[in-house]
Design an enzyme around this catalytic site. Structure first.
Site, PDB file in Angstrom:
ATOM      1  N   LYS A 145      34.887 -18.142 -41.672  1.00 12.92           N
ATOM      2  CA  LYS A 145      35.769 -19.173 -41.166  1.00 12.92           C
ATOM      3  C   LYS A 145      34.993 -20.476 -40.976  1.00 12.92           C
ATOM      4  CE  LYS A 145      36.144 -19.572 -36.567  1.00 12.92           C
ATOM      5  NZ  LYS A 145      34.926 -19.717 -35.780  1.00 12.92           N
ATOM      6  N   HIS A 175      34.905 -12.156 -37.090  1.00 11.20           N
ATOM      7  CA  HIS A 175      33.938 -11.188 -36.549  1.00 11.20           C
ATOM      8  C   HIS A 175      34.450 -10.489 -35.291  1.00 11.20           C
ATOM      9  CE1 HIS A 175      32.623 -14.430 -33.818  1.00 11.20           C
ATOM     10  NE2 HIS A 175      32.019 -13.500 -33.124  1.00 11.20           N
ATOM     11  N   LYS A 179      34.038  -6.147 -33.568  1.00 10.36           N
ATOM     12  CA  LYS A 179      33.501  -5.746 -32.266  1.00 10.36           C
ATOM     13  C   LYS A 179      34.039  -4.360 -31.913  1.00 10.36           C
ATOM     14  CE  LYS A 179      33.077 -10.457 -30.457  1.00 10.36           C
ATOM     15  NZ  LYS A 179      31.715 -10.721 -29.985  1.00 10.36           N
ATOM     16  N   GLU A 213      33.433 -18.732 -22.684  1.00 13.75           N
ATOM     17  CA  GLU A 213      32.011 -18.847 -23.021  1.00 13.75           C
ATOM     18  C   GLU A 213      31.348 -19.770 -22.017  1.00 13.75           C
ATOM     19  OE1 GLU A 213      31.139 -18.747 -27.489  1.00 13.75           O
ATOM     20  OE2 GLU A 213      32.865 -20.068 -27.327  1.00 13.75           O
ATOM     21  N   ASP A 232      38.875 -23.449 -33.755  1.00 13.86           N
ATOM     22  CA  ASP A 232      37.640 -22.649 -33.778  1.00 13.86           C
ATOM     23  C   ASP A 232      37.865 -21.234 -33.230  1.00 13.86           C
ATOM     24  OD1 ASP A 232      34.728 -22.420 -34.100  1.00 13.86           O
ATOM     25  OD2 ASP A 232      34.634 -22.403 -31.911  1.00 13.86           O
ATOM     26  N   HIS A 237      40.338 -15.773 -33.730  1.00  8.33           N
ATOM     27  CA  HIS A 237      39.979 -14.678 -32.820  1.00  8.33           C
ATOM     28  C   HIS A 237      41.093 -14.327 -31.828  1.00  8.33           C
ATOM     29  CE1 HIS A 237      36.178 -15.430 -34.635  1.00  8.33           C
ATOM     30  NE2 HIS A 237      35.743 -16.341 -33.794  1.00  8.33           N
TER      31      HIS A 237
HETATM   32  C1  BG6 Z   1      32.708 -18.280 -33.413  1.00 10.50           C
HETATM   33  C2  BG6 Z   1      32.977 -19.684 -32.968  1.00 10.50           C
HETATM   34  O1  BG6 Z   1      33.646 -17.880 -34.367  1.00 10.50           O
HETATM   35  O2  BG6 Z   1      32.771 -17.401 -32.300  1.00 10.50           O
HETATM   36  C3  BG6 Z   1      31.978 -20.098 -31.901  1.00 10.50           C
HETATM   37  O3  BG6 Z   1      32.880 -20.568 -34.071  1.00 10.50           O
HETATM   38  C4  BG6 Z   1      31.960 -19.098 -30.765  1.00 10.50           C
HETATM   39  O4  BG6 Z   1      32.284 -21.392 -31.410  1.00 10.50           O
HETATM   40  C5  BG6 Z   1      31.804 -17.676 -31.297  1.00 10.50           C
HETATM   41  O5  BG6 Z   1      30.886 -19.417 -29.908  1.00 10.50           O
HETATM   42  C6  BG6 Z   1      31.987 -16.650 -30.181  1.00 10.50           C
HETATM   43  O6  BG6 Z   1      31.632 -15.394 -30.660  1.00 10.50           O
HETATM   44  P1  BG6 Z   1      31.070 -14.260 -29.692  1.00 10.50           P
HETATM   45  O7  BG6 Z   1      30.893 -13.080 -30.581  1.00 10.50           O
HETATM   46  O8  BG6 Z   1      29.784 -14.787 -29.129  1.00 10.50           O
HETATM   47  O9  BG6 Z   1      32.100 -14.052 -28.635  1.00 10.50           O
END
Ligand code: BG6
Length: 488
Positions: A145, A175, A179, A213, A232, A237
């Site tokens: 992405k 991704h 998980k 985050e 994003d 997600h």
């Molecule tokens: C990514 C985003 O797809 O996912 C990032 O582009 C984000 O901005 C990240 O920080 C978060 O992934 P995870 O696995 O750390 O929750």
């Protein structure tokens, strides 16, 4: 421990092979699968990038992202012996010959082309792969992405890639689907009979999905400022998480059946029209503040001082217009520089219909099922219980708490480990199909358009908080509260 079966032999090509994603995620993930004996000795990793960096130098950077307790010098060396780097510019024809020769030597194995590059290179790279005759029937392409920045650009990328690869060969990665805890949502819903009869508007009051985050935009400010939290995080997600919560049971765990059900959810999302935006969405941007007691700069400082209207926080109210979910709010929220890193899904059940206890017995809180995606992975069922001891009947909230760390005592593989091997196996269940990506953009686009027309900038919030006060108001005006204690 489950038996590990090696996947068939493969050549794994990474465009953007010296970039952040390759070094931080892809190489460590492939190494860890090699360590787990999933990779055949004749499989190869071919990194492609414009830089002239040596494999040793790339490896040194990647090594820093392999946890020490999982590092085995001998495996690492044998892994690197099968890794090569080709310096070429993917956007031009020069320099392709040695890369082409390396692949042409071995046409039979599975060939994976992983595009960890800017999306505007996806089309040109695919075209060059075709003109250099590198696409075999056993080839697959993986797209990172963002796939487009709106519906039209996503369609253009899909068209360009689809002109070279069949849909069954295209793996659009999200991704979050790799998980363990996200996949466990499928197990929770479809390997237990307990919840299904309650999993609907009759018993569920609302659903919350939070991906918080504590990090800021860091070195990705350039990309992020052109994107923002909605593109994003939500377009991919959070909507994928919503799909897994809301979808109907697929008839089997198969790539088409699972994705058909997710698609139906995306298409059933109630459109958020510009006139609804004020009540259904909040966007914010972090200012300087403190995370864990340490001062951190604001978004504009992270950008280098340029003013920006990009949102680093978004909260939305969504509805899935189906018989199962009609009228049930799904509150979604995500942001950078929030109070802590925590991702969770909260299913809040309806309140008891009538309270039989005395007024001084204590308030009866609605039951909540909290699915903790990260960290402290687990599931918690919040129940009301009698407070033991004398003094009459007092009712208190208590938790049934399932910690996966305690239950399974095993390492949680990184999402990429699972997904990369799924690509080699040709299993696209955990990847997004073209129609899913486009349905997600169809829902997101009116929100983007409405915001673009709105003069008001994103609402400021101090780093280290849970976002703008308006996000709290979004749920509180409907008599609900965010579960900010869920991760404790
Ligand atoms: C990514 C985003 O797809 O996912 C990032 O582009 C984000 O901005 C990240 O920080 C978060 O992934 P995870 O696995 O750390 O929750």
């Amino acid at each position: 421990m489950a038996t590990v079966v090696p996947v068939s032999s493969f050549d794994f090509v990474v465009f953007g092979g010296t970039g952040d994603l390759a070094v931080r995620k892809l190489l460590p993930a492939l190494y860890l699968r090699d360590r787990d004996k999933q990779i055949t000795p004749d499989s190869r990793i071919l990194l492609v990038s414009r830089s002239k960096e040596s494999v040793d130098a790339i490896a040194k950077r990647a090594r820093a992202h392999v946890p020490d307790d999982l590092f085995d010098e001998a495996v690492w060396r044998s892994f690197l012996a099968r890794t090569q780097h080709f310096a070429l510019d993917a956007a031009h024809d020069e320099g392709w010959s040695s890369f082409e020769r390396a692949l042409a030597d071995r046409p039979e194995p599975v060939r994976v082309f992983y595009l960890a590059t800017a999306p505007d290179l996806f089309g040109p790279i695919c075209t060059r792969l075709r003109t250099h005759n590198l696409v075999t029937p056993n080839s697959r392409i993986v797209l990172e992405k963002p796939i487009g920045h709106d519906l039209a650009s996503a369609r253009a990328v899909n068209e360009a890639v689809g002109a070279v690869f069949d849909e069954a060969q295209i793996f659009r990665i999200d991704h979050y689907l790799g998980k363990e805890t996200v996949q466990n949502l499928l197990a929770l819903r479809f390997a237990n009979s307990l919840f299904e009869s309650l999993w609907n508007r009759g018993s569920i009051d609302h659903v919350q999905i939070t991906v918080a985050e504590s990090i800021g935009v860091g070195t990705r400010a350039g990309y992020y400022d052109g994107s923002g939290a909605l593109r994003d995080m939500v377009q991919n997600h959070l909507l994928q998480l919503l799909c897994l919560v809301a979808m109907e049971p697929p008839t089997q765990m198969h790539q088409d059946t699972v994705r058909d059900e997710k698609l139906k959810v995306l298409r059933a999302l109630k459109p958020i029209t510009p006139d609804m935006l004020a009540g259904w969405s909040v966007r914010g941007q972090y200012r300087a503040g403190a995370i864990d007691g340490v001062g951190v700069p604001g978004y504009v400082e992270d950008l280098g001082g340029a003013a920006s209207r990009t949102e680093t926080f978004v909260a939305l109210r969504a509805e899935v217009e189906t018989w199962r979910w009609g009228g049930v709010p799904f509150y979604l929220r995500t942001g950078k520089r929030l109070a802590e890193r925590t991702s969770e899904i909260v299913i809040q059940f309806r309140p008891v219909p009538h309270n039989i206890f005395a007024a001084d017995a204590g308030a009866i809180l609605p039951n909540r099922l909290v699915i903790r995606l990260q960290p402290n992975e687990g599931i918690e069922l919040q129940l009301m219980s009698k407070d033991p001891g004398p003094g009459g009947m007092r009712i208190k909230p208590t938790n049934l708490n399932l910690s996966f760390a305690e239950a399974f005592k095993t390492r949680y593989a990184d999402a990429y480990e699972r997904l990369l091997m799924d690509v080699v196996r040709g299993n696209s269940t955990l990847f997004m199909r073209r129609d899913e990506v486009e349905a997600a953009w169809t829902w997101i686009e009116p929100i983007l358009e409405g915001w673009a027309r709105d003069d008001a900038p994103p609402k400021p919030y101090p780093a280290g908080t849970w976002g703008p006060a308006a996000s709290i108001a979004l749920v509180e005006r409907e008599g609900r509260t965010w579960d900010d204690e869920g991760s404790d």
